[in-house]
Design a protein around this motif. Structure first.
Motif, mmCIF file in Angstrom:
data_model
loop_
_atom_site.group_PDB
_atom_site.id
_atom_site.type_symbol
_atom_site.label_atom_id
_atom_site.label_comp_id
_atom_site.label_asym_id
_atom_site.label_seq_id
_atom_site.Cartn_x
_atom_site.Cartn_y
_atom_site.Cartn_z
ATOM 1 N N ALA A 31 -65.409 -18.817 32.377
ATOM 2 C CA ALA A 31 -66.101 -17.535 32.415
ATOM 3 C C ALA A 31 -65.161 -16.373 32.121
ATOM 4 O O ALA A 31 -65.621 -15.264 31.833
ATOM 5 C CB ALA A 31 -66.760 -17.331 33.779
ATOM 6 N N ASN A 32 -63.862 -16.622 32.194
ATOM 7 C CA ASN A 32 -62.875 -15.572 31.954
ATOM 8 C C ASN A 32 -62.403 -15.580 30.510
ATOM 9 O O ASN A 32 -62.687 -16.509 29.753
ATOM 10 C CB ASN A 32 -61.693 -15.734 32.909
ATOM 11 N N THR A 33 -61.648 -14.574 30.121
ATOM 12 C CA THR A 33 -61.243 -14.408 28.725
ATOM 13 C C THR A 33 -59.998 -15.198 28.388
ATOM 14 O O THR A 33 -59.935 -15.882 27.358
ATOM 15 C CB THR A 33 -61.000 -12.919 28.430
ATOM 16 N N ALA A 34 -58.971 -15.090 29.221
ATOM 17 C CA ALA A 34 -57.691 -15.731 28.925
ATOM 18 C C ALA A 34 -56.830 -15.757 30.176
ATOM 19 O O ALA A 34 -57.038 -14.983 31.120
ATOM 20 C CB ALA A 34 -56.956 -14.980 27.808
ATOM 21 N N LYS A 35 -55.844 -16.642 30.158
ATOM 22 C CA LYS A 35 -54.802 -16.656 31.179
ATOM 23 C C LYS A 35 -53.559 -16.002 30.570
ATOM 24 O O LYS A 35 -53.183 -16.304 29.432
ATOM 25 C CB LYS A 35 -54.484 -18.085 31.603
ATOM 26 N N VAL A 36 -52.928 -15.117 31.325
ATOM 27 C CA VAL A 36 -51.782 -14.372 30.818
ATOM 28 C C VAL A 36 -50.610 -14.517 31.784
ATOM 29 O O VAL A 36 -50.738 -14.228 32.970
ATOM 30 C CB VAL A 36 -52.116 -12.873 30.630
ATOM 31 N N ARG A 37 -49.481 -14.974 31.251
ATOM 32 C CA ARG A 37 -48.244 -15.043 32.035
ATOM 33 C C ARG A 37 -47.296 -13.964 31.531
ATOM 34 O O ARG A 37 -47.188 -13.741 30.320
ATOM 35 C CB ARG A 37 -47.609 -16.430 31.936
ATOM 36 N N ILE A 38 -46.623 -13.309 32.459
ATOM 37 C CA ILE A 38 -45.786 -12.155 32.148
ATOM 38 C C ILE A 38 -44.347 -12.462 32.542
ATOM 39 O O ILE A 38 -44.071 -12.847 33.679
ATOM 40 C CB ILE A 38 -46.273 -10.897 32.900
ATOM 41 N N PHE A 39 -43.421 -12.275 31.595
ATOM 42 C CA PHE A 39 -41.998 -12.506 31.853
ATOM 43 C C PHE A 39 -41.199 -11.250 31.541
ATOM 44 O O PHE A 39 -41.397 -10.610 30.504
ATOM 45 C CB PHE A 39 -41.462 -13.641 30.976
ATOM 46 N N THR A 40 -40.277 -10.900 32.431
ATOM 47 C CA THR A 40 -39.231 -9.934 32.124
ATOM 48 C C THR A 40 -38.087 -10.714 31.478
ATOM 49 O O THR A 40 -38.169 -11.941 31.337
ATOM 50 C CB THR A 40 -38.724 -9.242 33.396
ATOM 51 N N PRO A 41 -36.990 -10.074 31.098
ATOM 52 C CA PRO A 41 -35.865 -10.843 30.564
ATOM 53 C C PRO A 41 -35.221 -11.794 31.567
ATOM 54 O O PRO A 41 -34.443 -12.665 31.169
ATOM 55 C CB PRO A 41 -34.865 -9.753 30.144
ATOM 56 N N THR A 42 -35.562 -11.641 32.868
ATOM 57 C CA THR A 42 -34.891 -12.461 33.879
ATOM 58 C C THR A 42 -35.815 -13.320 34.721
ATOM 59 O O THR A 42 -35.340 -14.248 35.390
ATOM 60 C CB THR A 42 -34.070 -11.574 34.836
ATOM 61 N N MET A 43 -37.139 -13.039 34.734
ATOM 62 C CA MET A 43 -38.026 -13.781 35.640
ATOM 63 C C MET A 43 -39.483 -13.647 35.213
ATOM 64 O O MET A 43 -39.848 -12.751 34.449
ATOM 65 C CB MET A 43 -37.874 -13.274 37.075
ATOM 66 N N GLU A 44 -40.309 -14.531 35.750
ATOM 67 C CA GLU A 44 -41.760 -14.381 35.615
ATOM 68 C C GLU A 44 -42.261 -13.532 36.757
ATOM 69 O O GLU A 44 -41.823 -13.675 37.900
ATOM 70 C CB GLU A 44 -42.449 -15.746 35.630
ATOM 71 N N ILE A 45 -43.186 -12.620 36.468
ATOM 72 C CA ILE A 45 -43.750 -11.743 37.485
ATOM 73 C C ILE A 45 -45.273 -11.865 37.479
ATOM 74 O O ILE A 45 -45.879 -12.204 36.464
ATOM 75 C CB ILE A 45 -43.318 -10.274 37.277
ATOM 76 N N PRO A 46 -45.919 -11.600 38.628
ATOM 77 C CA PRO A 46 -47.366 -11.834 38.724
ATOM 78 C C PRO A 46 -48.225 -10.753 38.091
ATOM 79 O O PRO A 46 -49.401 -10.997 37.779
ATOM 80 C CB PRO A 46 -47.602 -11.898 40.237
ATOM 81 N N PHE A 47 -47.670 -9.560 37.913
ATOM 82 C CA PHE A 47 -48.497 -8.438 37.464
ATOM 83 C C PHE A 47 -47.596 -7.329 36.962
ATOM 84 O O PHE A 47 -46.515 -7.087 37.515
ATOM 85 C CB PHE A 47 -49.353 -7.923 38.633
ATOM 86 N N ALA A 48 -48.017 -6.666 35.908
ATOM 87 C CA ALA A 48 -47.371 -5.438 35.433
ATOM 88 C C ALA A 48 -48.379 -4.703 34.566
ATOM 89 O O ALA A 48 -49.232 -5.332 33.919
ATOM 90 C CB ALA A 48 -46.090 -5.741 34.657
ATOM 91 N N GLY A 49 -48.281 -3.381 34.547
ATOM 92 C CA GLY A 49 -49.326 -2.584 33.922
ATOM 93 C C GLY A 49 -49.333 -2.589 32.414
ATOM 94 O O GLY A 49 -50.353 -2.902 31.780
ATOM 95 N N HIS A 50 -48.210 -2.243 31.782
ATOM 96 C CA HIS A 50 -48.268 -2.119 30.322
ATOM 97 C C HIS A 50 -48.478 -3.469 29.640
ATOM 98 O O HIS A 50 -49.123 -3.520 28.582
ATOM 99 C CB HIS A 50 -47.049 -1.352 29.785
ATOM 100 N N PRO A 51 -48.034 -4.610 30.203
ATOM 101 C CA PRO A 51 -48.393 -5.892 29.585
ATOM 102 C C PRO A 51 -49.897 -6.170 29.598
ATOM 103 O O PRO A 51 -50.424 -6.765 28.652
ATOM 104 C CB PRO A 51 -47.636 -6.910 30.437
ATOM 105 N N VAL A 52 -50.584 -5.730 30.659
ATOM 106 C CA VAL A 52 -52.037 -5.934 30.708
ATOM 107 C C VAL A 52 -52.725 -5.057 29.663
ATOM 108 O O VAL A 52 -53.600 -5.524 28.924
ATOM 109 C CB VAL A 52 -52.578 -5.651 32.124
ATOM 110 N N ILE A 53 -52.315 -3.786 29.568
ATOM 111 C CA ILE A 53 -52.916 -2.879 28.580
ATOM 112 C C ILE A 53 -52.676 -3.401 27.165
ATOM 113 O O ILE A 53 -53.603 -3.504 26.339
ATOM 114 C CB ILE A 53 -52.340 -1.461 28.734
#
Length: 281
Positions: free
Chosen positions: A56-78
């Motif tokens: 029912a959802n659109t996609a799964k999105v994983r977000i990584f900084t240069p050093t780690m995976e993080i659960p949430f950040a604003g500009h990556p979602v936008i």
């Protein structure tokens, strides 16, 4: 070959805002290579898009900084929402993030998301240490609304108000003080500093996370959302804020944030500036 796109987020013009690499189909990338790819781009974040676990959802999105995976950040979602809209996704979408499903809207040029996770107040760091971390004096801090506060909507920031934009312009990260702060106040984000000067409903802000290989961030949607949630709680009413960031870096950004009983809405523009392929085979 795996396609990728680069977006400048929270701006309508190239070379402004915050850079973001989006891999719209990351299924061909080995798990052990995700962090390496993010480090190769060396932007503050890179997103890897997968089919949604819930159909029912659109996609799964994983977000990584240069050093780690993080659960949430604003500009990556936008930026990711704009990328998916440009690839044909519905204007109304739900992205599966590390903090859970998040409702987003995008027409391909602008996007917004609603953060409904609760605000967490983690601690009130020593103001003198925070001032040292920002290379300013304790007397430069403003305590009228709140002292320095470490707060989170999924990613922790130390949020500090200073007395003027001139003081804001003088802030710069002190690595030794930030290391000391990280040891004393550990969090998933290494004593990241979000500092702002306020003029009514307009905030001028900077964000430093040098221990995470981000000397300065030109636009930080998650910190903006967290700051709006904090101020709305303190003032006990909803807010509509415009946050300007990245000015001192030459990458001006504009983040729109509003609060309501339903959550925090963050909105902004994104501009695709590059495309290419990862050659990992």
């Amino acid at each position: 070959m795996t396609p990728y796109f680069v977006y400048d987020v929270f701006t309508e013009k190239p070379f402004g805002g915050n850079q973001l690499a989006v891999i719209p189909d990351a299924r061909t990338i080995a798990e052990e290579d995700l962090q390496k790819v993010a480090r190769e781009f060396n932007f503050s974040e890179t997103t890897f898009v997968y089919p949604a676990e819930d159909k029912a959802n659109t996609a799964k999105v994983r977000i990584f900084t240069p050093t780690m995976e993080i659960p949430f950040a604003g500009h990556p979602v936008i930026g990711t929402a704009c990328a998916l809209a440009q690839k044909g996704a519905s204007e109304n979408m739900v992205l599966e993030l590390g903090v859970g499903p998040m409702t987003c809207k995008s027409d391909g040029k602008t996007a917004s998301f609603e953060a409904t996770q609760p605000l967490e107040i983690l601690c009130e760091p020593d103001p003198a240490l925070v001032a040292d971390a920002l290379s300013i004096n304790t007397g430069d801090l403003l305590f009228h609304a709140h002292p320095p506060v470490m707060a989170s909507l999924g990613l922790a920031f130390t949020i500090t108000e200073v007395k003027s934009r001139d003081i804001l312009a003088r802030t710069t990260p002190d690595i030794a003080a930030i290391r000391k702060g990280n040891a004393r106040y550990p969090s998933g984000w290494d004593f990241a500093q979000f500092v702002y000067a306020r003029d009514g409903n307009t905030l001028y802000a900077r964000m430093f996370a040098p221990l995470d290989n981000i000397p300065e961030d030109p636009a930080t949607g998650s910190a903006s959302a967290t700051t709006a949630a904090l101020l709305a709680r303190i003032e006990d009413h909803d807010l509509d804020l415009t946050i300007h960031q990245g000015v001192e870096m030459g990458r001006p950004s504009q983040i729109m944030v509003s609060t309501s009983s339903k959550g925090i809405t963050v909105a902004g523009q994104a501009r695709r500036v590059m495309k290419g392929y990862l050659l990992l085979g």
